[in-house]
Design a protein around this motif. Structure first.
Motif, PDB file in Angstrom:
ATOM      1  N   VAL A 215       0.983  -1.168  -0.079  1.00  0.00           N
ATOM      2  CA  VAL A 215      -0.110  -0.118  -0.100  1.00  0.00           C
ATOM      3  C   VAL A 215       0.997   1.137   0.105  1.00  0.00           C
ATOM      4  CG1 VAL A 215      -1.836   1.310   1.219  1.00  0.00           C
ATOM      5  CG2 VAL A 215      -1.781  -1.327   1.145  1.00  0.00           C
ATOM      6  N   LYS A 216       0.776   2.156  -0.871  1.00  0.00           N
ATOM      7  CA  LYS A 216       1.457   3.200  -1.040  1.00  0.00           C
ATOM      8  C   LYS A 216       0.779   4.552  -0.377  1.00  0.00           C
ATOM      9  CE  LYS A 216       3.513   4.297  -5.060  1.00  0.00           C
ATOM     10  NZ  LYS A 216       4.821   4.248  -4.428  1.00  0.00           N
ATOM     11  N   CYS A 217       1.314   5.151   0.569  1.00  0.00           N
ATOM     12  CA  CYS A 217       0.706   6.279   1.452  1.00  0.00           C
ATOM     13  C   CYS A 217       1.418   7.265   0.943  1.00  0.00           C
ATOM     14  CB  CYS A 217       1.052   6.085   2.700  1.00  0.00           C
ATOM     15  SG  CYS A 217       0.331   4.674   3.619  1.00  0.00           S
ATOM     16  N   PRO A 218       0.607   8.207  -0.045  1.00  0.00           N
ATOM     17  CA  PRO A 218       1.079   9.335  -0.621  1.00  0.00           C
ATOM     18  C   PRO A 218       0.864  10.775   0.128  1.00  0.00           C
ATOM     19  CG  PRO A 218      -1.040   8.719  -1.710  1.00  0.00           C
ATOM     20  CD  PRO A 218      -0.745   7.976  -0.620  1.00  0.00           C
ATOM     21  N   PHE A 219       2.046  11.558   0.033  1.00  0.00           N
ATOM     22  CA  PHE A 219       1.941  12.790   0.698  1.00  0.00           C
ATOM     23  C   PHE A 219       2.454  13.836   0.100  1.00  0.00           C
ATOM     24  CE2 PHE A 219       2.858   9.440   3.798  1.00  0.00           C
ATOM     25  CZ  PHE A 219       2.027   9.821   4.831  1.00  0.00           C
ATOM     26  N   THR A 220       1.822  15.061   0.037  1.00  0.00           N
ATOM     27  CA  THR A 220       2.209  16.240  -0.636  1.00  0.00           C
ATOM     28  C   THR A 220       2.785  17.400   0.293  1.00  0.00           C
ATOM     29  OG1 THR A 220       0.527  16.010  -2.294  1.00  0.00           O
ATOM     30  CG2 THR A 220       1.311  18.240  -2.278  1.00  0.00           C
ATOM     31  N   VAL A 221       3.883  18.154   0.254  1.00  0.00           N
ATOM     32  CA  VAL A 221       4.461  19.007   0.972  1.00  0.00           C
ATOM     33  C   VAL A 221       4.201  20.266   0.320  1.00  0.00           C
ATOM     34  CG1 VAL A 221       6.780  19.742   2.038  1.00  0.00           C
ATOM     35  CG2 VAL A 221       6.506  17.322   1.517  1.00  0.00           C
ATOM     36  N   ARG A 222       3.528  21.175   0.954  1.00  0.00           N
ATOM     37  CA  ARG A 222       3.431  22.432   0.380  1.00  0.00           C
ATOM     38  C   ARG A 222       4.191  23.544   1.153  1.00  0.00           C
ATOM     39  NH1 ARG A 222      -1.233  24.428   1.508  1.00  0.00           N
ATOM     40  NH2 ARG A 222      -1.847  23.002   2.980  1.00  0.00           N
ATOM     41  N   LYS A 223       4.618  24.545   0.681  1.00  0.00           N
ATOM     42  CA  LYS A 223       5.446  25.705   1.216  1.00  0.00           C
ATOM     43  C   LYS A 223       4.396  26.518   1.699  1.00  0.00           C
ATOM     44  CE  LYS A 223       8.782  28.773   2.398  1.00  0.00           C
ATOM     45  NZ  LYS A 223       7.895  29.814   2.576  1.00  0.00           N
ATOM     46  N   LEU A 224       4.324  27.135   2.869  1.00  0.00           N
ATOM     47  CA  LEU A 224       3.218  28.097   3.281  1.00  0.00           C
ATOM     48  C   LEU A 224       3.934  29.410   3.420  1.00  0.00           C
ATOM     49  CD1 LEU A 224       2.074  25.966   6.425  1.00  0.00           C
ATOM     50  CD2 LEU A 224       1.079  26.365   3.926  1.00  0.00           C
ATOM     51  N   PRO A 225       3.137  30.536   3.110  1.00  0.00           N
ATOM     52  CA  PRO A 225       3.563  31.856   3.328  1.00  0.00           C
ATOM     53  C   PRO A 225       4.197  32.064   4.566  1.00  0.00           C
ATOM     54  CG  PRO A 225       1.255  31.977   2.560  1.00  0.00           C
ATOM     55  CD  PRO A 225       1.650  30.430   3.269  1.00  0.00           C
ATOM     56  N   TRP A 226       5.117  33.144   4.827  1.00  0.00           N
ATOM     57  CA  TRP A 226       5.854  33.497   5.979  1.00  0.00           C
ATOM     58  C   TRP A 226       5.147  33.670   6.950  1.00  0.00           C
ATOM     59  CZ3 TRP A 226       5.791  38.317   8.317  1.00  0.00           C
ATOM     60  CH2 TRP A 226       5.336  39.262   7.651  1.00  0.00           C
ATOM     61  N   THR A 227       3.716  34.413   6.747  1.00  0.00           N
ATOM     62  CA  THR A 227       3.039  34.717   7.897  1.00  0.00           C
ATOM     63  C   THR A 227       2.335  33.734   8.765  1.00  0.00           C
ATOM     64  OG1 THR A 227       1.210  34.609   6.143  1.00  0.00           O
ATOM     65  CG2 THR A 227       2.221  36.914   6.621  1.00  0.00           C
ATOM     66  N   TYR A 228       2.538  32.287   8.444  1.00  0.00           N
ATOM     67  CA  TYR A 228       2.296  31.242   9.060  1.00  0.00           C
ATOM     68  C   TYR A 228       3.190  30.958  10.214  1.00  0.00           C
ATOM     69  CZ  TYR A 228      -1.330  29.112   6.127  1.00  0.00           C
ATOM     70  OH  TYR A 228      -2.656  28.986   5.427  1.00  0.00           O
ATOM     71  N   ALA A 229       4.345  31.549  10.243  1.00  0.00           N
ATOM     72  CA  ALA A 229       5.285  31.369  11.282  1.00  0.00           C
ATOM     73  C   ALA A 229       5.145  32.611  12.273  1.00  0.00           C
ATOM     74  CB  ALA A 229       6.763  31.532  10.871  1.00  0.00           C
ATOM     75  N   LEU A 230       4.325  33.498  12.306  1.00  0.00           N
ATOM     76  CA  LEU A 230       4.015  34.572  13.275  1.00  0.00           C
ATOM     77  C   LEU A 230       3.318  33.863  14.412  1.00  0.00           C
ATOM     78  CD1 LEU A 230       2.832  37.426  11.001  1.00  0.00           C
ATOM     79  CD2 LEU A 230       5.078  36.941  12.120  1.00  0.00           C
ATOM     80  N   PRO A 231       3.648  34.461  15.868  1.00  0.00           N
ATOM     81  CA  PRO A 231       2.950  33.588  16.868  1.00  0.00           C
ATOM     82  C   PRO A 231       1.693  33.802  17.026  1.00  0.00           C
ATOM     83  CG  PRO A 231       4.516  35.521  17.272  1.00  0.00           C
ATOM     84  CD  PRO A 231       4.848  35.248  16.027  1.00  0.00           C
ATOM     85  N   TRP A 232       1.188  34.999  16.639  1.00  0.00           N
ATOM     86  CA  TRP A 232      -0.501  34.935  16.900  1.00  0.00           C
ATOM     87  C   TRP A 232      -1.054  34.535  15.579  1.00  0.00           C
ATOM     88  CZ3 TRP A 232       3.290  38.941  15.867  1.00  0.00           C
ATOM     89  CH2 TRP A 232       3.213  39.616  14.695  1.00  0.00           C
ATOM     90  N   ASN A 233      -0.681  33.764  14.551  1.00  0.00           N
ATOM     91  CA  ASN A 233      -1.117  33.222  13.723  1.00  0.00           C
ATOM     92  C   ASN A 233      -1.904  31.985  14.336  1.00  0.00           C
ATOM     93  OD1 ASN A 233      -2.196  31.810  11.120  1.00  0.00           O
ATOM     94  ND2 ASN A 233      -0.438  32.930  10.283  1.00  0.00           N
ATOM     95  N   GLN A 234      -3.148  32.142  14.072  1.00  0.00           N
ATOM     96  CA  GLN A 234      -3.976  30.863  14.839  1.00  0.00           C
ATOM     97  C   GLN A 234      -4.240  29.570  13.981  1.00  0.00           C
ATOM     98  OE1 GLN A 234      -4.814  30.974  18.035  1.00  0.00           O
ATOM     99  NE2 GLN A 234      -3.761  32.509  17.909  1.00  0.00           N
ATOM    100  N   ARG A 235      -3.713  29.755  12.426  1.00  0.00           N
ATOM    101  CA  ARG A 235      -3.885  28.835  11.481  1.00  0.00           C
ATOM    102  C   ARG A 235      -3.052  27.548  11.832  1.00  0.00           C
ATOM    103  NH1 ARG A 235      -3.925  32.124   6.139  1.00  0.00           N
ATOM    104  NH2 ARG A 235      -2.392  33.344   7.473  1.00  0.00           N
ATOM    105  N   ARG A 236      -2.101  27.829  12.553  1.00  0.00           N
ATOM    106  CA  ARG A 236      -1.074  26.728  12.884  1.00  0.00           C
ATOM    107  C   ARG A 236      -1.564  25.397  13.478  1.00  0.00           C
ATOM    108  NH1 ARG A 236       4.678  28.831  14.855  1.00  0.00           N
ATOM    109  NH2 ARG A 236       5.219  26.948  14.291  1.00  0.00           N
TER     110      ARG A 236
END
Length: 236
Positions: A215-236
């Protein structure tokens, strides 16, 4: 007129200074990625092999974002849904297929791996109605420390997307830059090998050896905007 020119010069230098400071702050923020598991593909493969009522596969910890150098392992859950079939996970024949087609050995995380990556890995048995929970990694994540005499995790992530950052091949460096600018994604997979047997047979009975299932388990890696690293970003 002279004061106006001086004020304009000061304002220009101020704007340049602020812009430089902001750019430096952005560059100092850790790059963030998101790893998505294609569960629909796995479910379809299980259905094609008539295993949908026998095996369930899921991964934990993928809902959040990660630094580009992480994660260095994946948390996998393998459920035996059957009533009377033993499922064996053949770790030595499982593999990680990296985004460039390179195949790497799967390493089941345990204290032994710190001493020898080459040690044979015993199959894991999953009895009916039970779930196996393991942390697995790739051999590319580890390197040998001569001082301690042990293998330790490096800054390489399980997806190993940084391998093209310093590649001697210009086309690969170009593709990495496209990934960093979010113009492309990288795909990799965890290829699992299962052996199935009735619970009263076992895994090593000659002609009655359980069938092999992949069984092949596929994954996709996406680069996120730099704003995702901000401590107040609740989307993390």
């Amino acid at each position: 007129m002279g004061n106006t020119d001086n004020n304009l010069l000061i304002l220009t230098l101020y704007i340049i200074g602020i812009s430089y400071t902001i750019n430096q702050m952005i560059e100092s923020i850790a790059e963030q990625i998101k790893i998505d598991f294609n569960k629909a593909s796995v479910d379809e493969q299980l259905k094609e092999q008539s295993l949908q009522d026998m095996i369930g596969i899921s991964f934990g910890g993928l809902a959040k974002t990660h630094d580009i150098e992480k994660p260095q392992s994946l948390s996998i859950n393998i459920e035996n849904k059957s009533q009377d079939v033993a499922i064996y996970v053949d770790w030595d024949n499982c593999a990680f297929e990296e985004f460039d087609g390179t195949s790497k050995r799967v390493i089941r995380m345990s204290p032994d791996i710190t001493r020898d990556l080459g040690v044979s890995q015993s199959p894991s048995l999953i009895v009916p109605k039970k779930t196996l929970k393991e942390s697995v990694s790739s051999e590319s994540v580890f390197e040998f420390d001569k001082l301690s005499g042990k293998y330790t995790a490096t800054k390489t992530s399980i997806a190993n997307v940084l391998k093209w950052k310093t590649s001697i091949i210009r086309a690969q460096r170009k593709e990495f830059n496209r990934f960093m600018s979010r113009k492309r994604d990288f795909d990799f997979s965890l290829d699992l090998v299962f052996r199935l047997a009735e619970t009263n047979i076992g895994i090593a009975h000659g002609t009655k050896a359980p069938p092999l299932c992949i069984v092949k388990c596929p994954f996709t890696v996406r680069k996120l905007p730099w704003t995702y690293a901000l401590p107040w970003n609740q989307r993390r």
